[in-house]
Design an enzyme around this catalytic site. Structure first.
Site, mmCIF file in Angstrom:
data_model
loop_
_atom_site.group_PDB
_atom_site.id
_atom_site.type_symbol
_atom_site.label_atom_id
_atom_site.label_comp_id
_atom_site.label_asym_id
_atom_site.label_seq_id
_atom_site.Cartn_x
_atom_site.Cartn_y
_atom_site.Cartn_z
ATOM 1 C CD GLU A 160 -2.818 1.207 2.431
ATOM 2 O OE1 GLU A 160 -2.377 0.969 3.563
ATOM 3 O OE2 GLU A 160 -4.021 1.445 2.192
ATOM 4 C CD GLU A 254 -7.383 1.355 6.119
ATOM 5 O OE1 GLU A 254 -6.636 0.509 6.607
ATOM 6 O OE2 GLU A 254 -7.019 2.131 5.205
HETATM 7 C C1 LER Z 1 -3.736 1.140 6.221
HETATM 8 O O1 LER Z 1 -4.431 0.446 5.241
HETATM 9 C C2 LER Z 1 -3.622 2.577 5.852
HETATM 10 O O2 LER Z 1 -4.293 3.017 4.988
HETATM 11 C C3 LER Z 1 -2.662 3.453 6.507
HETATM 12 O O3 LER Z 1 -3.241 4.683 6.763
HETATM 13 C C4 LER Z 1 -1.999 2.889 7.683
HETATM 14 O O4 LER Z 1 -2.160 3.692 8.785
HETATM 15 MN MN MN Z 2 -5.498 1.850 3.652
#
Ligand code: LER
Ligand code: MN
Length: 282
Positions: A160, A254
């Protein structure tokens, strides 16, 4: 395209997930709301009862497409780029345990074609006096070790890009693609997160298209880290772009538990379903 929500399977200080605590109850609520899956944030896979986890998922007819690992950094400071080789080794070993759990859950449910393990914050932070080249060399080395393990287990890894305020390197889609190039395994891809993209990318949609088939997973979060619909990200355009790209993975919410976890999760469904329906109807 299916919807999932990032939740924490273990107690955590991490604040950007809406549900922490009673896992069984939380899964039940999310299934009722219409979610197809849960992305499980797990600090230590060995502290989890895998059989119980599988039973819980089955009971609520949910799948776990992705296990996320950032808590191992947040709570224990395990890191791929620590100057201490023992810490780097421990981080790789821990991810191996995440991979084993992801593979096992897939075998049991049989519904996820490509179970995934997410690698975000576990990359660690820069240390003063350590060169960029050295940091990247450690990162690539650790990722290659994890990729070799995950390849044998039939598990994909997703890296990511994270915005500059939360991470020191790999901020953008371009950074992520350059890293994939160096790691060199086809089963390692990227996850893009609309919250980070809103900070780092010149154009969210163009960056998504740039990643194209290397986009394995996707995080939905509005510009303020609240649920989709609470900020200024154009999710209609995001969904259209994903459809154009032929993306068929999960869209995983998220975000912070604001105004509270239940309301946030419910509002994501209310915001996303009409957009997804529109795409389906062409
Ligand atoms: C985790 O998926 C993310 O997006 C980050 O902001 C980790 O803090
Ligand atoms: Mn994330």
């Amino acid at each position: 395209v299916k919807l999932s929500l990032a939740i924490s399977a273990q107690a955590t200080r991490y604040g950007d997930v809406a549900f922490v605590g009673d896992l069984d109850r939380n899964m039940g609520r999310l299934a009722q709301m219409g979610y197809d899956g849960v992305e499980l944030g797990i600090r230590d896979p060995l502290a989890m009862d895998a059989a119980e986890l599988e039973a819980m998922l089955a009971r609520h007819d949910l799948v776990c497409p992705v296990i996320s690992t950032g808590q191992a950094w947040i709570e224990e400071r395990l890191s791929f780029t620590s100057p201490d080789p023992k810490v780097r080794e421990a981080a790789v070993e821990r991810i191996g345990q995440h991979i084993a759990l992801a593979a096992r859950m897939n075998t049991m449910s049989g519904t996820i074609e490509h179970p995934m393990v997410m690698l975000g914050l576990i990359r660690g932070r820069r240390t003063e006096g350590v060169s960029d080249d050295q940091v990247m060399a450690w990162l690539v080395e650790a990722l290659r070790e994890c990729a070799s393990v995950s390849g044998r287990a039939g598990v994909q890894l997703v890296i990511e890009p994270i915005n500059r305020f939360e991470a020191d390197f790999i901020h953008s889609a371009r950074d992520g693609l350059a890293l994939l190039e160096r790691v060199g395994y086809d089963h390692v891809g990227l996850i893009l997160d609309t919250f980070h993209m809103n900070i780092e990318e010149p154009s969210i949609e163009e960056s998504m298209r740039l990643v194209g088939p290397r986009l394995f997973h996707f995080h939905l979060s509005d510009s303020n880290r609240w649920h989709p619909g609470a900020g200024h990200i154009d999710f209609a355009s995001v969904v259209r772009t994903l459809a154009d790209m032929g993306y068929d993975g999960f869209l995983s919410g998220e975000f912070m538990a604001k105004p509270d976890a239940e309301t946030a999760a419910q509002r994501m469904i209310e915001h996303m379903w009409p957009l997804l329906r529109e795409i389906r109807q062409g």
